[in-house]
Write a protein that holds these residues in place. Structure first.
Motif, mmCIF file in Angstrom:
data_model
loop_
_atom_site.group_PDB
_atom_site.id
_atom_site.type_symbol
_atom_site.label_atom_id
_atom_site.label_comp_id
_atom_site.label_asym_id
_atom_site.label_seq_id
_atom_site.Cartn_x
_atom_site.Cartn_y
_atom_site.Cartn_z
ATOM 1 N N SER A 164 2.749 1.618 -3.379
ATOM 2 C CA SER A 164 1.823 1.997 -4.457
ATOM 3 C C SER A 164 1.417 3.455 -4.340
ATOM 4 O O SER A 164 1.402 4.201 -5.324
ATOM 5 C CB SER A 164 0.585 1.100 -4.430
ATOM 6 O OG SER A 164 0.919 -0.248 -4.617
ATOM 7 N N VAL A 173 -1.480 1.796 -10.333
ATOM 8 C CA VAL A 173 -0.042 1.935 -10.603
ATOM 9 C C VAL A 173 0.307 1.292 -11.933
ATOM 10 O O VAL A 173 1.055 1.851 -12.750
ATOM 11 C CB VAL A 173 0.788 1.303 -9.453
ATOM 12 C CG1 VAL A 173 2.266 1.205 -9.865
ATOM 13 C CG2 VAL A 173 0.650 2.106 -8.189
ATOM 14 N N TRP A 188 -5.190 -0.073 -5.844
ATOM 15 C CA TRP A 188 -4.005 0.779 -5.916
ATOM 16 C C TRP A 188 -2.966 0.172 -6.855
ATOM 17 O O TRP A 188 -2.320 0.870 -7.623
ATOM 18 C CB TRP A 188 -3.416 1.005 -4.525
ATOM 19 C CG TRP A 188 -4.217 1.998 -3.711
ATOM 20 C CD1 TRP A 188 -5.360 2.633 -4.088
ATOM 21 C CD2 TRP A 188 -3.923 2.439 -2.389
ATOM 22 N NE1 TRP A 188 -5.802 3.447 -3.079
ATOM 23 C CE2 TRP A 188 -4.958 3.360 -2.030
ATOM 24 C CE3 TRP A 188 -2.931 2.156 -1.460
ATOM 25 C CZ2 TRP A 188 -4.984 3.988 -0.786
ATOM 26 C CZ3 TRP A 188 -2.956 2.788 -0.222
ATOM 27 C CH2 TRP A 188 -3.969 3.699 0.106
ATOM 28 N N ILE A 189 -2.805 -1.149 -6.781
ATOM 29 C CA ILE A 189 -1.856 -1.815 -7.681
ATOM 30 C C ILE A 189 -2.296 -1.612 -9.133
ATOM 31 O O ILE A 189 -1.471 -1.327 -10.012
ATOM 32 C CB ILE A 189 -1.767 -3.317 -7.343
ATOM 33 C CG1 ILE A 189 -1.075 -3.529 -5.995
ATOM 34 C CG2 ILE A 189 -0.983 -4.059 -8.450
ATOM 35 C CD1 ILE A 189 -1.080 -4.970 -5.529
ATOM 36 N N LYS A 225 0.827 -1.209 0.000
ATOM 37 C CA LYS A 225 0.000 0.000 0.000
ATOM 38 C C LYS A 225 0.859 1.257 0.000
ATOM 39 O O LYS A 225 0.612 2.207 -0.764
ATOM 40 C CB LYS A 225 -0.930 -0.004 1.217
ATOM 41 C CG LYS A 225 -2.205 -0.801 1.035
ATOM 42 C CD LYS A 225 -3.198 -0.482 2.147
ATOM 43 C CE LYS A 225 -4.591 -0.939 1.801
ATOM 44 N NZ LYS A 225 -5.597 -0.499 2.794
#
Length: 248
Positions: free
Chosen positions: A129, A245, A241-242, A126
């Motif tokens: 990211s 990214v 979030w990944i 977390k």
């Protein structure tokens, strides 16, 4: 009826967050089960507060350090409620025991080695990211949209999958929250379509995550638990979030 839902809203804020209220709401068992309907609203509330924190303090700190501050702030706002579920699930599933033993371990308030490892992995990902997303145009999606979608996904999981225990708060949610309420809860999602063009994509990613996770836990422990609901929230936020990214 309106008073019951207002009471449930107040209880939801008290239970799912540390956001201070000018007065407390009395615990009424018949309204506690209704708090689950407001879980996505809590997502909006948390996301808004985290974004305000970002908007005010971001210029004064390096992004790698500020990413830590933001993640810790969100953790504090939730009282680590869902993180606790994440660790309990890792302890239970990581034990590789029978269903009954896994459920017993997950209910234990103590945290084992697998829970600690799971927590460290989750928050390392977390923080890393978010440190990348802070300098991107997707920061609103990360801070505002993500908490909403992750929490609405739990409502979908409650409807789609059985509950693994015969009692508990999660069982009350399961008994009360049915398909018609899921359709009504879509109102919490509607502003997201206006706020971000990425909203449908993020919603789809989380839907897939919820369904795959639900199938896994149904096979592993014959259903979901309150800890699994928390696990889904934390895991959903991390996954979104990944994905943001990767999209960059």
């Amino acid at each position: 009826m309106i008073n019951n839902y207002l009471n449930a809203l107040g209880l939801a804020i008290q239970y799912y967050s540390r956001i201070p209220l000018p007065f407390s709401f009395p615990y009424q068992e018949e309204n506690v089960k209704r708090t689950i309907f407001f879980l996505p609203f809590i997502g909006w509330l948390l996301g808004g507060l985290v974004y305000l924190f970002y908007d005010f303090f971001h210029p004064y700190f390096p992004e790698s350090l500020f990413a830590v501050f933001l993640v810790v702030f969100l953790l504090w706002l939730t009282g680590a409620l869902h993180a606790d579920g994440w660790m309990d699930v890792f302890d239970g599933i990581g034990s590789c025991q029978s269903k009954e033993k896994m459920l017993t371990i997950m209910k234990d308030s103590r945290v084992g080695a697998m829970g600690v490892i799971g927590f460290m992995g989750l928050y390392s990902i977390k923080i890393f990211s978010l440190s990348i997303l802070l300098s991107s145009d997707l920061i609103k999606e990360a801070l505002i949209i993500t908490p909403l979608i992750a929490r609405w996904g739990v409502l979908l999981a409650i409807v789609l999958f059985p509950y693994a225990r015969d009692e508990g708060l999660g069982k009350q949610y399961k008994d009360w929250f049915k398909l018609p309420m899921l359709f009504v809860s879509i109102i919490w999602l509607l502003p997201g379509f206006w706020l971000s063009s990425y909203f449908p994509f993020m919603l789809l990613i989380n839907l897939i995550f919820i369904i795959l996770s639900g199938v896994y836990f149904k096979k592993k422990i014959e259903g979901l638990t309150g800890d699994v609901y928390g696990w889904m929230i934390e895991g959903g936020e991390m996954l979104l979030w990944i994905m943001l990214v990767v999209y960059l």
